[in-house]
Design a protein around this motif. Structure first.
Motif, PDB file in Angstrom:
ATOM      1  N   ILE A  42      -0.766  -5.281  -5.610  1.00 21.94           N
ATOM      2  CA  ILE A  42      -0.794  -3.818  -5.603  1.00 21.94           C
ATOM      3  C   ILE A  42      -2.218  -3.357  -5.893  1.00 21.94           C
ATOM      4  O   ILE A  42      -3.001  -4.083  -6.516  1.00 21.94           O
ATOM      5  N   ASN A  43      -2.528  -2.162  -5.458  1.00 17.94           N
ATOM      6  CA  ASN A  43      -3.911  -1.697  -5.537  1.00 17.94           C
ATOM      7  C   ASN A  43      -4.240  -1.082  -6.890  1.00 17.94           C
ATOM      8  O   ASN A  43      -4.299   0.139  -7.059  1.00 17.94           O
TER       9      ASN A  43
ATOM     10  N   LEU B 282      -3.485   2.879  -6.179  1.00 15.16           N
ATOM     11  CA  LEU B 282      -2.093   3.159  -6.545  1.00 15.16           C
ATOM     12  C   LEU B 282      -2.067   4.067  -7.767  1.00 15.16           C
ATOM     13  O   LEU B 282      -2.608   3.723  -8.819  1.00 15.16           O
ATOM     14  N   SER B 283      -1.429   5.216  -7.643  1.00 14.07           N
ATOM     15  CA  SER B 283      -1.404   6.159  -8.763  1.00 14.07           C
ATOM     16  C   SER B 283      -0.530   5.626  -9.898  1.00 14.07           C
ATOM     17  O   SER B 283       0.343   4.772  -9.696  1.00 14.07           O
TER      18      SER B 283
ATOM     19  N   MET C  23       4.919   3.958   2.605  1.00 12.97           N
ATOM     20  CA  MET C  23       4.818   2.599   2.060  1.00 12.97           C
ATOM     21  C   MET C  23       4.550   1.606   3.183  1.00 12.97           C
ATOM     22  O   MET C  23       5.306   1.542   4.153  1.00 12.97           O
TER      23      MET C  23
ATOM     24  N   ASP D  60      -4.349   6.356  -0.549  1.00 17.49           N
ATOM     25  CA  ASP D  60      -5.065   5.178  -1.048  1.00 17.49           C
ATOM     26  C   ASP D  60      -6.350   5.024  -0.226  1.00 17.49           C
ATOM     27  O   ASP D  60      -6.355   5.279   0.986  1.00 17.49           O
TER      28      ASP D  60
ATOM     29  N   VAL E 109       0.877  -1.172   0.000  1.00 17.67           N
ATOM     30  CA  VAL E 109       0.000   0.000   0.000  1.00 17.67           C
ATOM     31  C   VAL E 109       0.915   1.223   0.000  1.00 17.67           C
ATOM     32  O   VAL E 109       1.575   1.509   1.004  1.00 17.67           O
ATOM     33  N   ILE E 110       0.955   1.911  -1.123  1.00 17.09           N
ATOM     34  CA  ILE E 110       1.900   3.013  -1.324  1.00 17.09           C
ATOM     35  C   ILE E 110       1.115   4.259  -1.726  1.00 17.09           C
ATOM     36  O   ILE E 110       0.333   4.224  -2.679  1.00 17.09           O
ATOM     37  N   CYS E 111       1.307   5.343  -0.991  1.00 16.00           N
ATOM     38  CA  CYS E 111       0.588   6.576  -1.325  1.00 16.00           C
ATOM     39  C   CYS E 111       1.311   7.789  -0.763  1.00 16.00           C
ATOM     40  O   CYS E 111       2.221   7.660   0.059  1.00 16.00           O
TER      41      CYS E 111
ATOM     42  N   LEU F 251       3.215   6.276  -9.231  1.00 19.55           N
ATOM     43  CA  LEU F 251       3.812   5.413  -8.215  1.00 19.55           C
ATOM     44  C   LEU F 251       3.965   3.977  -8.723  1.00 19.55           C
ATOM     45  O   LEU F 251       4.941   3.296  -8.383  1.00 19.55           O
ATOM     46  N   LYS F 252       3.033   3.518  -9.535  1.00 16.10           N
ATOM     47  CA  LYS F 252       3.194   2.182 -10.113  1.00 16.10           C
ATOM     48  C   LYS F 252       4.400   2.153 -11.044  1.00 16.10           C
ATOM     49  O   LYS F 252       5.211   1.210 -11.010  1.00 16.10           O
TER      50      LYS F 252
END
Length: 437
Positions: free
Chosen positions: A148-149, A160-161, A94, A75, A67-69, A164-165
């Protein structure tokens, strides 16, 4: 001269008599203070991370969930994964969840700022940059399926933007990035599943919502001929704020009245049928409730029989719908079966129910939309799991003899929980109109 003591007794008797005379005086259930709420939420979070998340990751065959934002672009699941005193992501945050041996969950934070005591911080900024640290953490654990989201059907699993991906793929390199898969169903599973203690407290939340509506639809708030629907809406907002609760949408109040009525305004008059829609947020959980009230005419002690029959038809549709809740059935299957039975009974029905939880329109199977009674591809194809909560939302249209055969729309929404024992309404449901005198 009357003594002060006698005056106090006299005033006490008057106040008690006023209370007994006015059946609309409504006691508010206990509400925890902010510190107590934080302790409850954090305890639940720890339990959820111990029990719910590992089970969901195992079910969806995900070894690692990322989960990364970034700050202020969180997120949708992020704030449900962090302690109560964490109000946003900080810079780039993260979270890494690694499921070892299919049961032990390792919880890591690759972040400049600590995230409570639930996550072990693994980044040392003076030694390497943040993305290199994340890549190293992943390489050391060698997961085969890295969730990943990103997802097509649920916003909750698509946080996940694009940038960022792209940055993640670059940091992992071709071999590891080939293992990236959608964690959409992990996000939905995490959000929808309720702990036993959350379910128990959810009954209290529904009770709170019912109490607020009962007071709003009473002579304490409404003076027929003077009070408008907007007055009641803003009374609700003020009441919710007074209780130190939040609402996740602007409440609404509307009027239905016979075509013969001389009134066309939003002032509430005797003989009106009222409807409200209101949701509160408390302990990170949400309610969503719609109920009706009837404003008594002079000499009336109850609503007309035709309106009461219409409400009973609405209750019948609720019974038909919840009877179709079976674990493993999709939202679209439940919708189709319920509508078929309703139409067979001659009910003019519309069903548009949704999950409840960390969000008002929450994660889980969509059971119809008001403009899609044929089913909802994607979200409607998701299956029903036990220990999940729903807003049983629907309406019926019924002709009322006392209104010259005019149809009224009875729109009901009551919160419920689905467990292995079936569906149970949280704090019951409306089976009689609120009466405004």
């Amino acid at each position: 001269m009357i003594s002060l003591r006698i005056w106090k007794v006299f005033l006490g008797v008057i106040i008690l008599n006023l209370f007994l005379m006015d059946s609309t005086l409504i006691a508010t259930p206990h509400i925890f203070n902010l510190r107590e709420r934080a302790q409850i939420v954090d305890h639940w979070l720890a339990r959820r991370l111990e029990t719910i998340l590992p089970a969901v990751m195992k079910r969806e065959n995900i070894d690692m969930w990322l989960v990364i934002c970034r700050e202020y672009n969180e997120d949708p699941v992020f704030l449900t994964l962090v302690p109560s005193n964490y109000f946003s992501a900080r810079r780039l945050t993260m979270l890494v969840f690694h499921l070892r041996d299919g049961q032990h969950l390792e919880k890591l934070a690759v972040s400049r700022y600590p995230i409570g005591n639930l996550y072990r911080s693994v980044w040392q900024p003076e030694k390497m940059d943040q993305w290199s640290c994340l890549a190293q953490v992943i390489k050391e654990r060698n997961p085969q399926r890295i969730g990943i989201n990103i997802g097509e059907n649920f916003a909750f699993g698509d946080g996940l933007s694009a940038f960022l991906k792209e940055r993640l793929v670059r940091a992992l390199g071709p071999k590891l990035s080939a293992r990236l898969v959608s964690a959409e169903r992990v996000a939905v599973g995490w959000l929808e599943k309720r702990l036993p203690e959350e379910i128990e407290v959810y009954h209290h939340l529904a009770h709170l919502a019912h109490k607020i509506i009962a007071e709003a639809f009473s002579s304490r708030v409404i003076t027929p001929g003077l009070t408008t629907t907007e007055d009641v809406v803003w009374w609700m907002r003020e009441k919710i704020a007074e209780l130190k609760l939040d609402t996740w949408f602007q409440p609404s109040v509307s009027i239905q009245r016979p075509a013969s009525s001389p009134y066309r305004d939003n002032v509430i008059h005797r003989g009106d049928l009222l409807h409200c829609d209101m949701g509160i947020t408390y302990l990170r959980l949400n309610t969503d409730t719609q109920e009706h009230a009837y404003v008594l005419r002079p000499g009336e002690k109850d609503a007309p029989a035709g309106l009461k029959k219409a409400l009973a038809v609405g209750n019948r549709l609720q019974d038909i719908l919840v009877a179709e809740f079976k674990a493993g059935r999709t939202g679209n299957e439940i919708l189709r079966l319920a509508l078929e039975k309703a139409r067979a009974e001659g009910i003019e029905a519309s069903i548009y129910s949704h999950p409840l939880g960390f969000h008002g329109h929450a994660a889980g199977p969509t059971i119809g939309l008001w403009d899609h009674q044929e089913g909802v591809p994607g979200p409607g194809d998701y299956p029903l799991y036990p220990d999940t909560c729903y807003s049983i939302e629907l309406n019926v249209q019924v002709a009322v003899p006392e209104w010259g055969g005019q149809k009224v729309r009875i729109a009901l929404e009551q919160d419920a929980v689905f467990t292995k024992d079936g569906v149970k309404f949280l704090d019951g449901r409306q089976t009689a109109f609120h009466l405004v005198r």
